[in-house]
Design a protein around this motif. Structure first.
Motif, PDB file in Angstrom:
ATOM      1  N   SER A  29     -10.834  33.035   1.910  1.00 35.36           N
ATOM      2  CA  SER A  29     -11.356  33.673   0.899  1.00 35.36           C
ATOM      3  C   SER A  29      -9.887  34.573  -0.153  1.00 35.36           C
ATOM      4  CB  SER A  29     -10.826  35.183   2.076  1.00 35.36           C
ATOM      5  OG  SER A  29     -11.118  36.535   1.123  1.00 35.36           O
ATOM      6  N   PHE A  30      -8.866  34.458   0.725  1.00 35.98           N
ATOM      7  CA  PHE A  30      -7.545  34.002  -0.302  1.00 35.98           C
ATOM      8  C   PHE A  30      -7.379  33.666  -1.593  1.00 35.98           C
ATOM      9  CE2 PHE A  30      -2.750  33.690  -1.643  1.00 35.98           C
ATOM     10  CZ  PHE A  30      -2.614  34.685  -2.301  1.00 35.98           C
ATOM     11  N   LYS A  31      -8.066  31.974  -1.369  1.00 35.70           N
ATOM     12  CA  LYS A  31      -7.873  30.828  -2.391  1.00 35.70           C
ATOM     13  C   LYS A  31      -8.637  31.381  -3.293  1.00 35.70           C
ATOM     14  CE  LYS A  31      -5.792  26.908   0.813  1.00 35.70           C
ATOM     15  NZ  LYS A  31      -6.224  26.067   0.712  1.00 35.70           N
ATOM     16  N   ASN A  32     -10.330  31.630  -2.659  1.00 41.39           N
ATOM     17  CA  ASN A  32     -11.498  32.175  -3.519  1.00 41.39           C
ATOM     18  C   ASN A  32     -10.961  32.984  -4.337  1.00 41.39           C
ATOM     19  OD1 ASN A  32     -11.951  29.469  -3.712  1.00 41.39           O
ATOM     20  ND2 ASN A  32     -13.643  30.011  -1.389  1.00 41.39           N
ATOM     21  N   ASN A  33     -10.116  34.022  -4.104  1.00 38.99           N
ATOM     22  CA  ASN A  33      -9.937  35.730  -4.025  1.00 38.99           C
ATOM     23  C   ASN A  33     -10.157  35.508  -6.002  1.00 38.99           C
ATOM     24  OD1 ASN A  33     -10.238  38.411  -3.850  1.00 38.99           O
ATOM     25  ND2 ASN A  33      -8.235  38.647  -4.347  1.00 38.99           N
ATOM     26  N   ASP A  34      -9.853  34.275  -6.465  1.00 40.58           N
ATOM     27  CA  ASP A  34      -9.546  34.560  -7.903  1.00 40.58           C
ATOM     28  C   ASP A  34     -11.306  34.464  -8.272  1.00 40.58           C
ATOM     29  OD1 ASP A  34      -6.995  35.161  -7.679  1.00 40.58           O
ATOM     30  OD2 ASP A  34      -6.043  32.843  -8.596  1.00 40.58           O
ATOM     31  N   LEU A  35     -11.469  33.291  -7.705  1.00 42.10           N
ATOM     32  CA  LEU A  35     -12.916  32.904  -8.735  1.00 42.10           C
ATOM     33  C   LEU A  35     -13.736  33.903  -8.620  1.00 42.10           C
ATOM     34  CD1 LEU A  35     -14.878  30.301  -9.669  1.00 42.10           C
ATOM     35  CD2 LEU A  35     -14.836  29.889  -7.540  1.00 42.10           C
ATOM     36  N   HIS A  36     -13.202  35.191  -7.079  1.00 41.45           N
ATOM     37  CA  HIS A  36     -14.888  35.804  -7.466  1.00 41.45           C
ATOM     38  C   HIS A  36     -14.430  37.012  -7.936  1.00 41.45           C
ATOM     39  CE1 HIS A  36     -16.687  38.394  -4.834  1.00 41.45           C
ATOM     40  NE2 HIS A  36     -15.994  39.691  -4.418  1.00 41.45           N
ATOM     41  N   LYS A  37     -13.112  36.811  -8.014  1.00 38.32           N
ATOM     42  CA  LYS A  37     -13.657  38.300  -9.024  1.00 38.32           C
ATOM     43  C   LYS A  37     -14.052  37.957 -10.670  1.00 38.32           C
ATOM     44  CE  LYS A  37      -8.462  38.705  -8.143  1.00 38.32           C
ATOM     45  NZ  LYS A  37      -7.185  38.871  -8.170  1.00 38.32           N
ATOM     46  N   LEU A  38     -13.617  36.492 -11.840  1.00 40.04           N
ATOM     47  CA  LEU A  38     -13.813  36.421 -12.512  1.00 40.04           C
ATOM     48  C   LEU A  38     -15.193  35.868 -12.408  1.00 40.04           C
ATOM     49  CD1 LEU A  38     -11.238  33.679 -12.812  1.00 40.04           C
ATOM     50  CD2 LEU A  38     -12.095  35.679 -13.956  1.00 40.04           C
ATOM     51  N   SER A  39     -16.024  35.349 -11.251  1.00 40.22           N
ATOM     52  CA  SER A  39     -17.185  36.230 -11.111  1.00 40.22           C
ATOM     53  C   SER A  39     -18.357  36.650 -11.766  1.00 40.22           C
ATOM     54  CB  SER A  39     -17.980  34.537  -9.670  1.00 40.22           C
ATOM     55  OG  SER A  39     -16.931  33.308  -9.587  1.00 40.22           O
ATOM     56  N   ILE A  40     -17.695  38.121 -10.652  1.00 36.71           N
ATOM     57  CA  ILE A  40     -18.202  39.253 -11.342  1.00 36.71           C
ATOM     58  C   ILE A  40     -18.273  39.412 -12.878  1.00 36.71           C
ATOM     59  CG2 ILE A  40     -17.827  41.521 -10.418  1.00 36.71           C
ATOM     60  CD1 ILE A  40     -16.842  41.048  -8.048  1.00 36.71           C
ATOM     61  N   VAL A  41     -16.938  39.525 -13.099  1.00 42.81           N
ATOM     62  CA  VAL A  41     -16.564  39.694 -14.676  1.00 42.81           C
ATOM     63  C   VAL A  41     -18.506  38.621 -15.238  1.00 42.81           C
ATOM     64  CG1 VAL A  41     -15.882  39.086 -16.899  1.00 42.81           C
ATOM     65  CG2 VAL A  41     -14.813  40.051 -15.044  1.00 42.81           C
ATOM     66  N   SER A  42     -18.230  37.312 -15.285  1.00 42.09           N
ATOM     67  CA  SER A  42     -19.221  36.290 -15.789  1.00 42.09           C
ATOM     68  C   SER A  42     -20.671  36.205 -15.364  1.00 42.09           C
ATOM     69  CB  SER A  42     -18.564  34.893 -15.459  1.00 42.09           C
ATOM     70  OG  SER A  42     -18.717  34.593 -13.749  1.00 42.09           O
ATOM     71  N   LYS A  43     -21.215  37.135 -14.108  1.00 46.67           N
ATOM     72  CA  LYS A  43     -21.977  38.168 -13.835  1.00 46.67           C
ATOM     73  C   LYS A  43     -22.607  39.301 -15.041  1.00 46.67           C
ATOM     74  CE  LYS A  43     -22.164  35.422  -8.847  1.00 46.67           C
ATOM     75  NZ  LYS A  43     -22.498  36.138  -8.218  1.00 46.67           N
ATOM     76  N   GLU A  44     -21.969  39.544 -15.272  1.00 49.32           N
ATOM     77  CA  GLU A  44     -22.147  41.045 -15.604  1.00 49.32           C
ATOM     78  C   GLU A  44     -21.894  40.210 -16.982  1.00 49.32           C
ATOM     79  OE1 GLU A  44     -22.035  43.997 -15.174  1.00 49.32           O
ATOM     80  OE2 GLU A  44     -22.198  43.435 -12.553  1.00 49.32           O
ATOM     81  N   ILE A  45     -21.915  39.141 -18.008  1.00 45.96           N
ATOM     82  CA  ILE A  45     -21.597  39.336 -19.067  1.00 45.96           C
ATOM     83  C   ILE A  45     -22.902  38.594 -19.374  1.00 45.96           C
ATOM     84  CG2 ILE A  45     -20.953  37.537 -20.738  1.00 45.96           C
ATOM     85  CD1 ILE A  45     -18.604  37.350 -19.271  1.00 45.96           C
ATOM     86  N   PHE A  46     -23.298  38.307 -18.106  1.00 46.14           N
ATOM     87  CA  PHE A  46     -24.699  36.982 -18.185  1.00 46.14           C
ATOM     88  C   PHE A  46     -26.375  38.733 -17.773  1.00 46.14           C
ATOM     89  CE2 PHE A  46     -29.082  35.900 -16.059  1.00 46.14           C
ATOM     90  CZ  PHE A  46     -28.932  34.905 -16.697  1.00 46.14           C
ATOM     91  N   ASN A  86      -7.098  42.854 -17.044  1.00 45.68           N
ATOM     92  CA  ASN A  86      -6.730  43.716 -16.455  1.00 45.68           C
ATOM     93  C   ASN A  86      -6.374  42.925 -14.463  1.00 45.68           C
ATOM     94  OD1 ASN A  86      -5.347  45.736 -17.362  1.00 45.68           O
ATOM     95  ND2 ASN A  86      -7.674  46.607 -17.316  1.00 45.68           N
ATOM     96  N   ILE A  87      -7.077  41.646 -15.056  1.00 49.28           N
ATOM     97  CA  ILE A  87      -7.662  40.679 -13.238  1.00 49.28           C
ATOM     98  C   ILE A  87      -5.851  39.637 -13.356  1.00 49.28           C
ATOM     99  CG2 ILE A  87      -8.656  39.421 -12.442  1.00 49.28           C
ATOM    100  CD1 ILE A  87     -10.910  40.281 -13.352  1.00 49.28           C
ATOM    101  N   ASN A  88      -5.575  40.019 -12.363  1.00 48.89           N
ATOM    102  CA  ASN A  88      -4.148  38.514 -12.540  1.00 48.89           C
ATOM    103  C   ASN A  88      -4.558  37.948 -11.359  1.00 48.89           C
ATOM    104  OD1 ASN A  88      -2.471  40.357 -13.668  1.00 48.89           O
ATOM    105  ND2 ASN A  88      -2.029  41.530 -11.460  1.00 48.89           N
ATOM    106  N   VAL A  89      -4.309  36.504 -11.520  1.00 47.45           N
ATOM    107  CA  VAL A  89      -4.898  35.522 -10.975  1.00 47.45           C
ATOM    108  C   VAL A  89      -3.474  34.507 -11.201  1.00 47.45           C
ATOM    109  CG1 VAL A  89      -7.029  35.272 -12.192  1.00 47.45           C
ATOM    110  CG2 VAL A  89      -4.986  34.046 -13.139  1.00 47.45           C
ATOM    111  N   LYS A  90      -3.917  33.866  -9.931  1.00 47.91           N
ATOM    112  CA  LYS A  90      -3.050  32.615  -9.679  1.00 47.91           C
ATOM    113  C   LYS A  90      -2.142  31.272 -11.580  1.00 47.91           C
ATOM    114  CE  LYS A  90      -2.834  32.030  -5.045  1.00 47.91           C
ATOM    115  NZ  LYS A  90      -3.089  31.492  -3.763  1.00 47.91           N
ATOM    116  N   ASP A  91      -1.565  30.875 -11.360  1.00 45.88           N
ATOM    117  CA  ASP A  91      -1.392  30.293 -12.593  1.00 45.88           C
ATOM    118  C   ASP A  91      -2.090  28.608 -12.739  1.00 45.88           C
ATOM    119  OD1 ASP A  91       1.486  31.778 -13.103  1.00 45.88           O
ATOM    120  OD2 ASP A  91       2.151  29.922 -12.293  1.00 45.88           O
ATOM    121  N   LYS A  92      -2.434  28.828 -11.943  1.00 42.31           N
ATOM    122  CA  LYS A  92      -3.403  27.070 -11.594  1.00 42.31           C
ATOM    123  C   LYS A  92      -4.701  28.056 -12.292  1.00 42.31           C
ATOM    124  CE  LYS A  92      -5.310  27.839  -6.335  1.00 42.31           C
ATOM    125  NZ  LYS A  92      -5.641  26.303  -6.034  1.00 42.31           N
ATOM    126  N   ASN A  93      -5.571  29.103 -11.813  1.00 41.20           N
ATOM    127  CA  ASN A  93      -6.733  29.785 -12.589  1.00 41.20           C
ATOM    128  C   ASN A  93      -6.449  30.565 -13.538  1.00 41.20           C
ATOM    129  OD1 ASN A  93      -8.485  28.772 -10.782  1.00 41.20           O
ATOM    130  ND2 ASN A  93      -7.245  30.832  -9.062  1.00 41.20           N
TER     131      ASN A  93
END
Length: 327
Positions: A29-46, A86-93
């Motif tokens: 969950s911790f590892k995918n937290n960034d992806l989860h937050k970005l996915s929410i934004v991408s779905k909203e765009i869609f 305003n979303i903070n993500v890890k360097d790799k993301n």
């Protein structure tokens, strides 16, 4: 005692397993937290893009509804863009976040380009605005493809595709119609300038010679001066007639053109008649004969009747021009 120990061991094993699973879940969950937050934004765009389909029907492109939804959804996209910042993500993301930000921006530019061309006031800017729209549409497709196979799995909804296809169809048809109207208007103005120029030239040719002839005869001056004036008028008339041949005739000018021809012909008939009458008067001026005098007067009367016919044709032309100008 042995039974108690067995139960205790089983409980401990189960507890350790649950703890291990919890640790794994929390880690994932911790590892995918960034992806989860970005996915929410991408779905909203869609969903924002998909919402464009609410204006689509089987026939017409509703301009007012389209403008309203583009404005409303543009605000949503701008808010999403602010949220993403305003979303903070890890360097790799970070790269993925930047790609998503770029994707939102390309959506915003597409909406702005669409609104600009739908609200166009100056047709001369059409080409520039239409090129901007096409460029924005191309960029959105490129950016969609870049993210299509990413962890966000972004796609451009078919409803939005249909919307922009219909928008392009409407814009092209609207511009074509505007251009046709501009061409028709331009042709109309050119025709009015040309035909009004002819009317203006006739202000000199339209001169009534009857009072002038009477004055010359009463003061016993030579009528030859009038022959010179008629020759000048004929030269001017022939120039005007020649100019009329090169006129462009837009739709709706048939009556104007026909009345112009009638006026030109009637004037030529009058000019030839008055010239003949004056020459006959000159040739017989020294002969004191009642029959000749009657012939002279009858000739003038016939010439002046022809002048009145010309004036009537002139007035008809002016009236037809006014009617055409109003249409």
């Amino acid at each position: 005692m042995i039974k108690f120990k067995s139960k205790y061991i089983k409980f401990s094993i189960i507890t350790l397993i649950m703890l291990f699973i919890s640790i794994i879940v929390l880690t994932l969950s911790f590892k995918n937290n960034d992806l989860h937050k970005l996915s929410i934004v991408s779905k909203e765009i869609f969903n924002v893009n998909k919402d464009l389909g609410s204006t689509i029907n089987n026939t017409d492109f509703n301009v007012n509804e389209s403008i309203d939804i583009l404005k409303k959804n543009l605000v949503k996209l701008q808010k999403l863009n602010n949220s993403l910042e305003n979303i903070n993500v890890k360097d790799k993301n970070i790269n993925l976040k930047n790609q998503l930000s770029s994707y939102i921006q390309s959506n915003i530019e597409l909406y702005e380009s669409s609104l600009s061309i739908l609200n166009i006031q100056n047709p001369d800017k059409f080409s520039s605005l239409y090129n901007d729209l096409l460029k924005s549409e191309q960029i959105i497709l490129i950016n969609t493809d870049k993210l299509k196979n990413s962890k966000l799995n972004i796609s451009f909804p078919k409803e939005a595709n249909i919307f922009f296809i219909k928008l392009n169809q409407y814009v092209n048809a609207s511009f074509k119609n505007t251009r046709e109207k501009d061409i028709i208007y331009s042709q109309k103005q050119d025709f009015l300038i040309e035909i009004n120029s002819i009317l203006s030239d006739f202000s000199y040719l339209k001169e009534d010679l009857q009072p002038i002839i009477s004055n010359v005869k009463d003061t016993k001056r030579s009528l030859f001066i009038l022959i010179s004036d008629i020759n000048t008028k004929r030269s001017k008339y022939l120039e005007i007639k020649e100019k009329s041949y090169s006129m462009t005739l837009p739709n709706g000018t048939q009556e104007c053109h026909e009345s112009l021809i009638e006026m030109l012909n009637s004037y030529e008939i009058y000019l030839n008649s008055i010239e003949s009458s004056i020459k006959y008067d000159i040739d017989n001026a020294k002969v004191n004969d009642n029959k000749l005098n009657a012939d002279i007067n009858n000739n003038y009367k016939d010439s002046f009747d022809k002048y009145n016919t010309f004036v009537s044709c002139y007035d008809t032309l002016k009236n037809n021009i006014k009617i055409y100008k109003k249409h």
